[in-house]
Design an enzyme around this catalytic site. Sequence first.
Site, PDB file in Angstrom:
ATOM      1  N   GLU A 251     -29.049  -0.547 -32.082  1.00  0.00           N
ATOM      2  CA  GLU A 251     -30.326  -1.257 -32.023  1.00  0.00           C
ATOM      3  C   GLU A 251     -30.791  -1.590 -33.452  1.00  0.00           C
ATOM      4  O   GLU A 251     -31.385  -2.604 -33.690  1.00  0.00           O
ATOM      5  CB  GLU A 251     -31.372  -0.378 -31.321  1.00  0.00           C
ATOM      6  CG  GLU A 251     -32.663  -1.083 -31.002  1.00  0.00           C
ATOM      7  CD  GLU A 251     -33.768  -0.123 -30.573  1.00  0.00           C
ATOM      8  OE1 GLU A 251     -33.556   1.104 -30.616  1.00  0.00           O
ATOM      9  OE2 GLU A 251     -34.852  -0.626 -30.228  1.00  0.00           O
TER      10      GLU A 251
ATOM     11  N   ARG B 119     -28.299  13.929 -32.232  1.00  0.00           N
ATOM     12  CA  ARG B 119     -29.176  14.568 -31.239  1.00  0.00           C
ATOM     13  C   ARG B 119     -28.466  14.786 -29.915  1.00  0.00           C
ATOM     14  O   ARG B 119     -28.861  15.658 -29.129  1.00  0.00           O
ATOM     15  CB  ARG B 119     -30.463  13.748 -31.072  1.00  0.00           C
ATOM     16  CG  ARG B 119     -31.357  13.816 -32.312  1.00  0.00           C
ATOM     17  CD  ARG B 119     -32.582  12.941 -32.169  1.00  0.00           C
ATOM     18  NE  ARG B 119     -32.259  11.529 -32.085  1.00  0.00           N
ATOM     19  CZ  ARG B 119     -32.063  10.720 -33.135  1.00  0.00           C
ATOM     20  NH1 ARG B 119     -32.172  11.191 -34.360  1.00  0.00           N
ATOM     21  NH2 ARG B 119     -31.766   9.450 -32.977  1.00  0.00           N
TER      22      ARG B 119
HETATM   23  P1  AMP Z   1     -27.878   2.349 -28.655  1.00  0.00           P
HETATM   24  O1  AMP Z   1     -26.471   2.418 -29.140  1.00  0.00           O
HETATM   25  O2  AMP Z   1     -28.559   1.074 -29.029  1.00  0.00           O
HETATM   26  O3  AMP Z   1     -27.990   2.654 -27.174  1.00  0.00           O
HETATM   27  O4  AMP Z   1     -28.676   3.469 -29.449  1.00  0.00           O
HETATM   28  C1  AMP Z   1     -28.637   4.768 -29.048  1.00  0.00           C
HETATM   29  C2  AMP Z   1     -28.579   5.722 -30.211  1.00  0.00           C
HETATM   30  O5  AMP Z   1     -29.454   5.363 -31.275  1.00  0.00           O
HETATM   31  C3  AMP Z   1     -28.981   7.079 -29.731  1.00  0.00           C
HETATM   32  O6  AMP Z   1     -28.011   8.005 -30.185  1.00  0.00           O
HETATM   33  C4  AMP Z   1     -30.345   7.324 -30.327  1.00  0.00           C
HETATM   34  O7  AMP Z   1     -30.377   8.587 -30.914  1.00  0.00           O
HETATM   35  C5  AMP Z   1     -30.558   6.245 -31.376  1.00  0.00           C
HETATM   36  N1  AMP Z   1     -31.752   5.408 -31.139  1.00  0.00           N
HETATM   37  C6  AMP Z   1     -31.766   4.083 -30.849  1.00  0.00           C
HETATM   38  N2  AMP Z   1     -33.004   3.609 -30.719  1.00  0.00           N
HETATM   39  C7  AMP Z   1     -33.837   4.651 -30.905  1.00  0.00           C
HETATM   40  C8  AMP Z   1     -35.260   4.808 -30.875  1.00  0.00           C
HETATM   41  N3  AMP Z   1     -36.089   3.786 -30.625  1.00  0.00           N
HETATM   42  N4  AMP Z   1     -35.762   6.056 -31.083  1.00  0.00           N
HETATM   43  C9  AMP Z   1     -34.930   7.095 -31.324  1.00  0.00           C
HETATM   44  N5  AMP Z   1     -33.590   7.011 -31.378  1.00  0.00           N
HETATM   45  C10 AMP Z   1     -33.032   5.808 -31.176  1.00  0.00           C
END
Ligand code: AMP
Length: 177
Positions: A101, A64
């Site tokens: 996450e 995205r």
């Molecule tokens: P992070 O590395 O934990 O900051 O996760 C960010 C990436 O995971 C981004 O590229 C988001 O597209 C995806 N992502 C993580 N958590 C969510 C969520 N709750 N809803 C949608 N996309 C998420």
Amino acid sequence: MNSQTLDHLRATIRDVPNFPKPGILFKDITPVLGDHALLSRAIDGMIDATGVLKVDKVVGIDARGFIFGSLIASRLGAGFVPIRKKGKLPWKTRGVDYSLEYGSSSVEMHQDAIAPGETVLLADDLLATGGTAAAALHLIAQSGGKLVGSTFFIELSFLNGREKLRGHGPVHALISY
Ligand code: AMP
């Protein structure tokens, strides 16, 4: 951005519980993508708030981040650089493993995508733990680029992901939860 547009954006983002895993509340941005006027205002908002007017490259993260990053790059008159999931890029790459996450991942960038000294704006749809952003920062730094700011459509601020970008320019999110 005015509060009416922000409210409209918030109302258009769809919460999907337990996707892609139990316990995750997924923020589905596709209803925003489907609304031209709203998406256009979101892109303007993501650019305005960073205060970054001129960069050489905008880096967007699979998948995205490609959407937001490309639109931002186009408006800033900058090149776009994709960071992709491991094994997808055809040319010589540098890669990094990181935790998400909801799981773990490996991402790669082309070795020649950013020239040493080039300024870079990082763009993604959502900042959660910051693991993905930190991986991108690592690849940008390895290539000799200078991260001057980061812009996200959404931030899950309770996860404190922006700490991982500290010292690398302003970090902005249009919508915080
Ligand atoms: P992070 O590395 O934990 O900051 O996760 C960010 C990436 O995971 C981004 O590229 C988001 O597209 C995806 N992502 C993580 N958590 C969510 C969520 N709750 N809803 C949608 N996309 C998420």
